[in-house]
Design an enzyme around this catalytic site. Structure first.
Site: not given
Ligand code: GLA
Length: 387
Positions: A36, A67, A127-130, A162, A174
């Protein structure tokens, strides 16, 4: 859930005024990793796991954060005029970063607010909690202050938080996947121009199983930023001859013919991953459309191997869990997901084999690594909502 959260909110902050409740998902990336920020494609989907928020506007400039996941930290106070990254403030940097990002773009946030969060996504697990907290905070602010912001803009503001506030040079995947999530669809996103299409994930008799190695990773301390600069350097070397703006513009063949321009073997491997992974993602979406699940599975395995050998972002925990999962009858494909260096892997498993899969992979992982993994058979969910 809503009642429980609102009652905790009232206990902390009192019960006067209009209290609102919201939810934003986490995400899992099916394929297209570390593409990305290289102008390539990604194929993530939102999860039904995510983050809840309860919020109420204040009359002064104060911000109060709490939290349920970090009860020991208690209520943390800040102010809409004092938004500066502070390492010791832990998770609060994400919502604060989002407020900063929105104010910096001129959005009118003229009072503070009280907010409570509760996340059902494991933290630091890829899993992108942030990103979920960032997009959720933006969504809350959009609603509280009646701002006109579309979901893609919200994602971009989250990425800016971020990049510029937290200091991680992440791409857009994400925040985009979270902001634009759609139940039972994955998002085929071209990160070079943010054009996207929803692809139905109709996996008859197949489950998406997420495997958490329970090896924690922090993006900030990881080699994430280093990988990104290696790719940027490789791109500028290729640009000496090629007229391209990103590695995502190259086919495998174009890369092979021109890779001699990249002067270090390491950077060649990094760029090779970016180019091949992008092409694999395009092929994977095609395979899914053609209902060719076995090809999709094979591409996922190739993706993992490339992240292991060329991009070098896996590690023994992720490699072991993927290796063990591929030994199971009923596994169609598996790969690490997210930034890597720990966190989660994702697999496609025949639904009637999921119990055996979890039992066997769990046992073998524990025997080899010394601690337990966690497993989640997940559903693909929607983007942010007010509940
Ligand atoms: C993290 C970053 C994303 C992406 C992935 C790897 O999740 O936040 O932008 O670069 O790593 O694919």
């Amino acid at each position: 859930m809503k009642e429980k959260l609102v009652s905790k909110f009232e206990e902390l902050y009192g019960n006067n005024g209009k209290i609102n409740t919201y939810f934003a998902p986490g995400r899992v990336n099916l394929i297209g990793e570390h593409t990305d920020y290289n102008g390539g494609h990604v194929f993530p989907c939102a999860l039904t796991m995510g983050t809840y928020a309860v919020a109420r506007k204040r009359e002064d400039n104060k911000l109060r954060f709490y939290s349920i996941n970090f009860e020991k930290l208690g209520v943390l106070e800040s102010n809409i005029d004092e938004l500066k990254y502070n390492k010791n403030e832990d998770w609060i940097n994400y919502p604060k970063g989002m407020i900063w990002s929105m104010k910096d773009e001129g959005y009118k946030i003229n009072t503070g607010f009280d907010i409570l969060f509760y996340g059902t996504i494991p933290n630091g697990a890829g899993l992108s909690s942030s990103a979920s907290i960032e997009v959720l905070t933006g969504f809350v602010i959009k609603d509280l202050f009646d701002l006109d912001i579309d979901m893609t803009k919200l994602a971009l503001l989250g990425q800016k938080a971020e990049n510029k506030y937290v200091g991680v040079n992440c791409g857009i995947m994400d925040q985009f996947a979270i902001a634009n999530g759609k139940k039972n669809y994955a998002i085929f996103l071209d990160t070079s121009d943010l054009k996207y299409e929803y692809a139905p994930v109709e996996l008859d008799g197949i489950k998406v199983v997420i495997m958490n190695t329970n090896k924690k990773r922090g993006l900030g301390d990881s080699k994430y930023n280093e990988r990104r600069s290696e790719c940027e350097e490789a791109l500028s070397e290729l640009k000496e001859k090629l007229k391209i703006n990103s590695l995502g513009e190259l086919t495998e063949q174009e890369f092979e013919e021109n890779k001699y321009l990249i002067k270090s073997e390491i950077r060649q491997k990094r760029a090779k991953h970016a180019v091949y992974e992008n092409q694999r993602t395009i092929k994977a979406v095609e395979a899914l459309k053609n209902n060719d699940i076995n090809l999709l599975g094979k591409l996922m395995i190739d993706s993992h191997n490339s992240l292991k050998d060329d991009y070098e972002v896996t590690g023994v925990e992720l490699d072991t869990i993927v290796e063990e999962s591929l030994k199971q009858e009923g596994t169609i494909g598996a790969r690490m997901t997210g930034a890597g260096f720990g966190g989660c892997a994702v697999s496609l498993v025949k639904a009637n084999k999921v119990d055996d899969f979890i039992k066997n992979v769990g046992e073998n992982y524990k025997n080899k690594i010394g601690y337990e993994a966690s497993f989640y058979a997940v559903e693909i969910g929607n983007g942010p909502i007010k509940i």
